[in-house]
Design a protein around this motif. Structure first.
Motif, PDB file in Angstrom:
ATOM      1  N   ASP A  94       0.837  -1.209   0.000  1.00  0.00           N
ATOM      2  CA  ASP A  94       0.000   0.000   0.000  1.00  0.00           C
ATOM      3  C   ASP A  94       0.869   1.255   0.000  1.00  0.00           C
ATOM      4  O   ASP A  94       0.613   2.207  -0.738  1.00  0.00           O
ATOM      5  N   ARG A  95       1.897   1.261   0.836  1.00  0.00           N
ATOM      6  CA  ARG A  95       2.792   2.418   0.936  1.00  0.00           C
ATOM      7  C   ARG A  95       3.502   2.678  -0.392  1.00  0.00           C
ATOM      8  O   ARG A  95       3.620   3.821  -0.832  1.00  0.00           O
ATOM      9  N   ALA A  96       3.956   1.617  -1.038  1.00  0.00           N
ATOM     10  CA  ALA A  96       4.692   1.763  -2.299  1.00  0.00           C
ATOM     11  C   ALA A  96       3.792   2.225  -3.443  1.00  0.00           C
ATOM     12  O   ALA A  96       4.225   2.986  -4.311  1.00  0.00           O
ATOM     13  N   LEU A  97       2.542   1.782  -3.448  1.00  0.00           N
ATOM     14  CA  LEU A  97       1.645   2.071  -4.567  1.00  0.00           C
ATOM     15  C   LEU A  97       0.783   3.316  -4.367  1.00  0.00           C
ATOM     16  O   LEU A  97       0.239   3.844  -5.338  1.00  0.00           O
ATOM     17  N   HIS A  98       0.683   3.779  -3.134  1.00  0.00           N
ATOM     18  CA  HIS A  98      -0.166   4.940  -2.832  1.00  0.00           C
ATOM     19  C   HIS A  98       0.130   6.166  -3.712  1.00  0.00           C
ATOM     20  O   HIS A  98      -0.812   6.806  -4.197  1.00  0.00           O
ATOM     21  N   PRO A  99       1.399   6.508  -3.956  1.00  0.00           N
ATOM     22  CA  PRO A  99       1.666   7.671  -4.815  1.00  0.00           C
ATOM     23  C   PRO A  99       1.084   7.534  -6.229  1.00  0.00           C
ATOM     24  O   PRO A  99       0.918   8.519  -6.939  1.00  0.00           O
TER      25      PRO A  99
ATOM     26  N   SER B 253      -4.948  -4.283  -3.003  1.00  0.00           N
ATOM     27  CA  SER B 253      -6.032  -5.032  -3.649  1.00  0.00           C
ATOM     28  C   SER B 253      -6.288  -4.534  -5.069  1.00  0.00           C
ATOM     29  O   SER B 253      -6.582  -5.329  -5.970  1.00  0.00           O
ATOM     30  N   ASP B 254      -6.175  -3.222  -5.276  1.00  0.00           N
ATOM     31  CA  ASP B 254      -6.323  -2.668  -6.625  1.00  0.00           C
ATOM     32  C   ASP B 254      -5.280  -3.287  -7.552  1.00  0.00           C
ATOM     33  O   ASP B 254      -5.594  -3.748  -8.653  1.00  0.00           O
ATOM     34  N   PHE B 255      -4.038  -3.281  -7.065  1.00  0.00           N
ATOM     35  CA  PHE B 255      -2.952  -3.839  -7.878  1.00  0.00           C
ATOM     36  C   PHE B 255      -3.201  -5.313  -8.162  1.00  0.00           C
ATOM     37  O   PHE B 255      -2.956  -5.787  -9.268  1.00  0.00           O
ATOM     38  N   GLU B 256      -3.678  -6.032  -7.162  1.00  0.00           N
ATOM     39  CA  GLU B 256      -3.904  -7.475  -7.329  1.00  0.00           C
ATOM     40  C   GLU B 256      -4.875  -7.759  -8.459  1.00  0.00           C
ATOM     41  O   GLU B 256      -4.676  -8.668  -9.257  1.00  0.00           O
ATOM     42  N   VAL B 257      -5.938  -6.961  -8.563  1.00  0.00           N
ATOM     43  CA  VAL B 257      -6.904  -7.140  -9.652  1.00  0.00           C
ATOM     44  C   VAL B 257      -6.225  -6.858 -10.997  1.00  0.00           C
ATOM     45  O   VAL B 257      -6.360  -7.639 -11.942  1.00  0.00           O
ATOM     46  N   LEU B 258      -5.478  -5.754 -11.086  1.00  0.00           N
ATOM     47  CA  LEU B 258      -4.774  -5.449 -12.342  1.00  0.00           C
ATOM     48  C   LEU B 258      -3.803  -6.575 -12.688  1.00  0.00           C
ATOM     49  O   LEU B 258      -3.716  -7.009 -13.845  1.00  0.00           O
ATOM     50  N   ASP B 259      -3.074  -7.064 -11.694  1.00  0.00           N
ATOM     51  CA  ASP B 259      -2.090  -8.119 -11.920  1.00  0.00           C
ATOM     52  C   ASP B 259      -2.755  -9.409 -12.390  1.00  0.00           C
ATOM     53  O   ASP B 259      -2.251 -10.084 -13.296  1.00  0.00           O
TER      54      ASP B 259
ATOM     55  N   LEU C 140       4.025   0.172 -14.785  1.00  0.00           N
ATOM     56  CA  LEU C 140       4.765   1.135 -13.976  1.00  0.00           C
ATOM     57  C   LEU C 140       4.918   0.675 -12.529  1.00  0.00           C
ATOM     58  O   LEU C 140       5.977   0.843 -11.916  1.00  0.00           O
ATOM     59  N   THR C 141       3.874   0.084 -11.964  1.00  0.00           N
ATOM     60  CA  THR C 141       3.876  -0.250 -10.541  1.00  0.00           C
ATOM     61  C   THR C 141       4.316  -1.678 -10.222  1.00  0.00           C
ATOM     62  O   THR C 141       4.596  -1.974  -9.058  1.00  0.00           O
ATOM     63  N   LEU C 142       4.408  -2.531 -11.217  1.00  0.00           N
ATOM     64  CA  LEU C 142       4.828  -3.922 -10.974  1.00  0.00           C
ATOM     65  C   LEU C 142       6.161  -4.008 -10.239  1.00  0.00           C
ATOM     66  O   LEU C 142       6.271  -4.720  -9.236  1.00  0.00           O
ATOM     67  N   PRO C 143       7.204  -3.283 -10.668  1.00  0.00           N
ATOM     68  CA  PRO C 143       8.468  -3.374  -9.930  1.00  0.00           C
ATOM     69  C   PRO C 143       8.351  -2.883  -8.482  1.00  0.00           C
ATOM     70  O   PRO C 143       9.027  -3.415  -7.596  1.00  0.00           O
ATOM     71  N   LEU C 144       7.495  -1.909  -8.236  1.00  0.00           N
ATOM     72  CA  LEU C 144       7.308  -1.400  -6.879  1.00  0.00           C
ATOM     73  C   LEU C 144       6.644  -2.449  -5.991  1.00  0.00           C
ATOM     74  O   LEU C 144       7.046  -2.657  -4.841  1.00  0.00           O
ATOM     75  N   GLN C 145       5.632  -3.124  -6.537  1.00  0.00           N
ATOM     76  CA  GLN C 145       4.932  -4.161  -5.776  1.00  0.00           C
ATOM     77  C   GLN C 145       5.868  -5.334  -5.487  1.00  0.00           C
ATOM     78  O   GLN C 145       5.908  -5.848  -4.377  1.00  0.00           O
ATOM     79  N   ARG C 146       6.626  -5.752  -6.497  1.00  0.00           N
ATOM     80  CA  ARG C 146       7.546  -6.878  -6.297  1.00  0.00           C
ATOM     81  C   ARG C 146       8.652  -6.523  -5.316  1.00  0.00           C
ATOM     82  O   ARG C 146       9.059  -7.349  -4.498  1.00  0.00           O
TER      83      ARG C 146
END
Length: 146
Positions: free
Chosen positions: A32-37, A43-49, A120-126
């Protein structure tokens, strides 16, 4: 109905369970902290992923999946998932459409904007997962085509 009682259990079982919950909570907070910006939560990222994974698995670029198929994979209730998809749709990241074969079913598909944000956010989540789980993300995890 008789109560289902369990005899003495291994005290380490409870410790393991609490450890799992603790790791899960830390991972979700870090993601959440990494993706908030970028306007996303875990959960949002999980659906996209999952939609990107669906597109890769089917060989189609659309990243389309029935909402019902996402319910068991996202670990949200159906109503919570519907609200989340509604927010993603409002933000232009996914599109919903009625299933032609079964008018009760709903498809959800990535938009170009959703695919770009996922890339864009995949590397941040990983990296957040690696920080919590103590592993370095494999190149395949961050370089996956979407």
């Amino acid at each position: 109905m008789a109560a289902n009682t369990v005899g003495t259990t291994d005290p380490r079982l409870e410790e393991k369970w609490r450890g799992i919950l603790s790791v899960h909570a830390r991972a979700m907070c870090e993601i959440d902290r990494a993706l908030h910006p970028h306007g996303l939560g875990a959960s949002d990222f999980e659906v996209l992923d999952l939609l990107v994974t669906e597109a890769a698995d089917t060989g189609e670029g659309g990243g389309q999946c029935r909402v019902q198929n996402l319910v068991g994979r996202v670990h949200l209730s159906q109503s919570a998932l519907s609200r989340l998809i509604g927010r993603l749709e409002k933000d232009g990241l996914v599109e919903r459409s009625v299933c032609a074969e079964d008018r009760r079913g709903v498809w959800v598909a990535l938009t170009d904007r959703g695919r770009e944000l996922h890339t864009l956010t995949l590397p941040l989540q990983r990296a957040a997962l690696a920080a919590v789980l103590g592993a370095t993300p494999a190149p395949d995890d961050t370089d996956r085509e979407s």
